[in-house]
Design an enzyme around this catalytic site. Structure first.
Site, PDB file in Angstrom:
ATOM      1  N   TYR A 197      33.210  33.044  46.769  1.00 33.95           N
ATOM      2  CA  TYR A 197      33.586  32.151  45.675  1.00 33.95           C
ATOM      3  C   TYR A 197      32.584  31.020  45.476  1.00 33.95           C
ATOM      4  CZ  TYR A 197      37.892  34.758  45.784  1.00 33.95           C
ATOM      5  OH  TYR A 197      38.801  35.777  45.745  1.00 33.95           O
ATOM      6  N   LYS A 217      48.166  40.135  54.969  1.00 33.25           N
ATOM      7  CA  LYS A 217      47.598  41.290  55.658  1.00 33.25           C
ATOM      8  C   LYS A 217      47.731  41.108  57.167  1.00 33.25           C
ATOM      9  CE  LYS A 217      44.224  42.822  52.210  1.00 33.25           C
ATOM     10  NZ  LYS A 217      42.790  43.089  51.940  1.00 33.25           N
ATOM     11  N   HIS A 235      44.987  40.333  40.465  1.00 37.05           N
ATOM     12  CA  HIS A 235      44.009  39.841  41.435  1.00 37.05           C
ATOM     13  C   HIS A 235      43.011  38.898  40.781  1.00 37.05           C
ATOM     14  CE1 HIS A 235      43.453  40.431  45.679  1.00 37.05           C
ATOM     15  NE2 HIS A 235      42.143  40.427  45.545  1.00 37.05           N
TER      16      HIS A 235
END
Length: 301
Positions: free
Chosen positions: A279, A175, A244
């Site tokens: 996470y 990105k 994903h």
């Protein structure tokens, strides 16, 4: 300048000067089209007359139609950037989006497959004569090995394969056009080597893409999603698996083993550590399940 013309001009400037990705520009256009329709519904309200209370009402209406806080935050970001651009050109007096915050949405944790489920998915036998199966094995191994985004994997070119195999790492354009190097595991390298030997059977002679579809051209994201879902269903995995999810699984499993949040951030290409910290919640959920199953005072009778 009409709202439609102003939107076109701003997006054109973003495309040429900031070189934003087509996907990002399409998202901005969708959000600004909502603003344009809101202005029409408000009696063709001119851009110069839009005030904060108008924006609050528009946002409240979209929230009432079901847009989440996250979607409204993205929408407000696009609107704020657009009105800032108008202000820099003297077309409005003040940015009506300043100080307006979207409603909060409950934070959803990313879904990851277990280590055993990932092994079941990736260790399934592959027919060496099935060219699509060889390609799929290479793609899925690379997803899980390196935590790539779907767009990053699709964008890889065959010219990068020798370097990946010799160096054990892949260079990807993430990105905001940020380059990063990510390690590639031995299983993924073996699958990529097997695919590389057979790629010419499927790829058109002038096609630069590493992964191609049945027509010989760069594979589409939708085909990858479909092939992964079909493979998971054929193996009887109890959840819908998408690309994903393999990225989430990579991050969660590396964090569980290493505890190194900064390293996971670098490998995922997150600009902020806050994006990676989600996470840690998945890691805690894993530990909580182990505790519930193992502790004598926690086990349910």
């Amino acid at each position: 300048m009409t709202p439609a013309a102003a939107i076109d001009a701003w997006l054109a400037e973003l495309a040429t000067q900031r070189r934003l990705a087509a996907h990002t520009l399409a998202g901005y256009r969708r959000d600004l089209d909502k603003l344009r329709h809101d202005l029409v519904a408000a009696g063709d309200l001119p851009l110069a007359d839009v005030l904060g209370h108008h924006v609050r009402r528009f946002v409240a209406q979209h929230h009432g139609r079901g847009l989440s806080g996250r979607s409204l935050g993205r929408l407000l970001s696009a609107w704020r950037g657009f009105f800032t651009w108008l202000g820099e050109r003297g077309l409005i007096r003040a940015n009506p989006c300043d100080g307006i915050r979207p409603p909060k949405s409950p934070k959803r944790l990313p879904k990851a497959v277990s280590v055993d489920a990932a092994a079941q998915l990736l260790d399934a036998p592959v027919d060496p004569d099935d060219i699509e199966a060889l390609r799929d094995a290479a793609m899925f191994e690379l997803f899980y090995s390196s935590g790539l985004r779907l767009a990053e994997l699709v964008a890889l070119d065959a010219a990068a394969l020798p370097g990946i195999l010799s160096d054990g790492e892949v260079r990807v354009l993430g990105k905001r056009s940020k380059l990063r190097l990510v390690p590639v595991g031995s299983r993924a390298c073996a699958a990529l080597a097997a695919w590389g030997e057979q790629r010419g059977r499927l790829a058109s002679p002038d096609e630069p893409a590493l992964f191609v579809g049945v027509r010989g051209r760069r594979i589409s994201p939708r085909v990858i999603e479909m092939r992964l879902a079909q493979r998971a269903a054929a193996l009887g995995l109890p959840t819908h698996v998408h690309p994903h999810m393999l990225r989430h699984s990579f991050a969660s499993h590396v964090l569980q083993s290493s505890g190194d949040l900064r390293a996971v951030q670098e490998m995922l290409g997150h600009a902020s550590i806050a994006s990676t910290q989600v996470y840690t919640h998945l890691d805690f959920q894993h530990l909580a399940r182990v505790y519930d199953q193992a502790h004598p005072r926690a086990r349910r009778k």
